[in-house]
Design a protein around this motif. Structure first.
Motif, PDB file in Angstrom:
ATOM      1  N   VAL A 269      -5.288   4.051  -8.109  1.00  0.00           N
ATOM      2  CA  VAL A 269      -6.628   4.215  -7.537  1.00  0.00           C
ATOM      3  C   VAL A 269      -7.351   5.278  -8.361  1.00  0.00           C
ATOM      4  O   VAL A 269      -6.907   6.437  -8.412  1.00  0.00           O
ATOM      5  N   LEU A 270      -8.447   4.896  -8.986  1.00  0.00           N
ATOM      6  CA  LEU A 270      -9.163   5.812  -9.872  1.00  0.00           C
ATOM      7  C   LEU A 270     -10.220   6.627  -9.145  1.00  0.00           C
ATOM      8  O   LEU A 270     -10.993   7.350  -9.781  1.00  0.00           O
ATOM      9  N   GLY A 271     -10.250   6.530  -7.816  1.00  0.00           N
ATOM     10  CA  GLY A 271     -11.085   7.381  -6.978  1.00  0.00           C
ATOM     11  C   GLY A 271     -10.208   8.006  -5.912  1.00  0.00           C
ATOM     12  O   GLY A 271      -9.112   8.495  -6.198  1.00  0.00           O
ATOM     13  N   ASP A 272     -10.676   7.993  -4.668  1.00  0.00           N
ATOM     14  CA  ASP A 272      -9.929   8.518  -3.534  1.00  0.00           C
ATOM     15  C   ASP A 272      -9.259   7.381  -2.767  1.00  0.00           C
ATOM     16  O   ASP A 272      -9.740   6.248  -2.764  1.00  0.00           O
ATOM     17  N   LEU A 273      -8.183   7.709  -2.092  1.00  0.00           N
ATOM     18  CA  LEU A 273      -7.489   6.767  -1.209  1.00  0.00           C
ATOM     19  C   LEU A 273      -7.554   7.280   0.215  1.00  0.00           C
ATOM     20  O   LEU A 273      -7.158   8.415   0.491  1.00  0.00           O
ATOM     21  N   ALA A 274      -8.047   6.448   1.132  1.00  0.00           N
ATOM     22  CA  ALA A 274      -8.070   6.766   2.557  1.00  0.00           C
ATOM     23  C   ALA A 274      -7.400   5.630   3.302  1.00  0.00           C
ATOM     24  O   ALA A 274      -7.668   4.460   3.036  1.00  0.00           O
ATOM     25  N   ALA A 275      -6.516   5.963   4.251  1.00  0.00           N
ATOM     26  CA  ALA A 275      -5.798   4.948   5.019  1.00  0.00           C
ATOM     27  C   ALA A 275      -5.324   5.571   6.318  1.00  0.00           C
ATOM     28  O   ALA A 275      -5.265   6.790   6.461  1.00  0.00           O
ATOM     29  N   ASP A 276      -4.967   4.696   7.258  1.00  0.00           N
ATOM     30  CA  ASP A 276      -4.349   5.210   8.477  1.00  0.00           C
ATOM     31  C   ASP A 276      -3.046   5.924   8.146  1.00  0.00           C
ATOM     32  O   ASP A 276      -2.725   6.954   8.752  1.00  0.00           O
ATOM     33  N   ALA A 277      -2.290   5.381   7.217  1.00  0.00           N
ATOM     34  CA  ALA A 277      -1.005   5.974   6.849  1.00  0.00           C
ATOM     35  C   ALA A 277      -0.580   5.438   5.491  1.00  0.00           C
ATOM     36  O   ALA A 277      -1.044   4.398   5.040  1.00  0.00           O
TER      37      ALA A 277
ATOM     38  N   LEU B  86       2.662   4.884  -7.110  1.00  0.00           N
ATOM     39  CA  LEU B  86       1.342   5.144  -6.546  1.00  0.00           C
ATOM     40  C   LEU B  86       0.696   6.278  -7.327  1.00  0.00           C
ATOM     41  O   LEU B  86       1.198   7.408  -7.320  1.00  0.00           O
ATOM     42  N   LEU B  87      -0.401   5.963  -8.007  1.00  0.00           N
ATOM     43  CA  LEU B  87      -1.183   6.966  -8.726  1.00  0.00           C
ATOM     44  C   LEU B  87      -2.584   6.995  -8.134  1.00  0.00           C
ATOM     45  O   LEU B  87      -3.233   5.949  -8.038  1.00  0.00           O
ATOM     46  N   VAL B  88      -3.042   8.172  -7.747  1.00  0.00           N
ATOM     47  CA  VAL B  88      -4.390   8.342  -7.210  1.00  0.00           C
ATOM     48  C   VAL B  88      -5.060   9.465  -7.999  1.00  0.00           C
ATOM     49  O   VAL B  88      -4.555  10.600  -8.019  1.00  0.00           O
TER      50      VAL B  88
END
Length: 215
Positions: A84-92, A101-103
């Motif tokens: 993800v080349l920006g932000d990651l938002a999730a419930d979990a 996983l690269l953020v």
């Protein structure tokens, strides 16, 4: 849910990573193969099960922010990478298999759970979680920003973090349903103190809250 994108060669992906200032120390550990690239930010209306996705390439690149209305899940080996080349938002986020996983930016989740995985997990910005649960040798390879929220982990995992974190107790942080009772054995072998990993996972898969007072 799945991520759709255009299959790009490794050379095209590296050019994209460089244009977005993703450190080479992050992507040099990825498989040098093709990836499916989604241009722009993306919102998924349900959970993202990486074990169930089927990219044309080795994994997915989201060239923007990724928002998941549910959990990001990985239980098995051989799942596709998620960059993800920006932000990651999730419930979990729950990682137990061969996760990559690269953020580039921040990760904001209700719960961030890592358990016994041969993984690559690098977060360039902050990790903001209602609870971070680290078990059986799991700890992120990088959290470039602040680590915010209570951390439930054995002492050896806390010592591996590049952040000074005071240990928290599961009671009061997690909902009672996922607490390990005295004398009880955890069916997933969690060693995060006081956490029943099996019931924790079941609730995340069902989209139920695991953090007291929230998700």
């Amino acid at each position: 849910m799945n991520i759709t994108g255009v299959n790009r060669s490794w050379e095209e992906c590296v050019a994209l990573f460089e244009s977005r200032a993703l450190p080479e120390s992050s992507y040099e550990n990825l498989y040098e193969e093709s990836y499916d690239v989604h241009t722009g930010s993306l919102t998924l209306p349900g959970a993202l099960d990486l074990d169930e996705t089927d990219p044309y390439g080795t994994g997915f690149v989201v060239d923007g922010d990724l928002t998941v209305a549910g959990a990001v899940l990985n239980l098995d080996d051989g799942c596709p990478a998620l960059i993800v080349l920006g932000d990651l938002a999730a419930d979990a986020v729950y990682l137990e298999g061969d996760a990559k996983l690269l953020v580039r930016g921040a990760v904001r989740v209700g719960a961030f759970v890592g358990h016994y995985t041969d993984k690559l997990v690098m977060i360039g910005g902050d990790l903001v979680a209602g609870a971070t649960v680290l078990s059986n040798g799991f700890f992120p390879d990088l959290v470039g920003g602040a680590l915010t929220g209570p951390v439930l982990a054995p002492a050896y995992a806390l010592a591996e973090l590049d952040h000074e974190v005071a240990p928290s107790t599961a009671a009061g942080v997690l909902v009672p349903e996922v607490l390990l009772a005295d004398g009880e054995e955890d069916d997933r072998g969690f060693d995060a103190p006081g956490v029943h990993g099996g019931r924790l996972l079941d609730r995340l898969v069902a989209g139920e809250a695991v953090v007291a007072g929230g998700r």
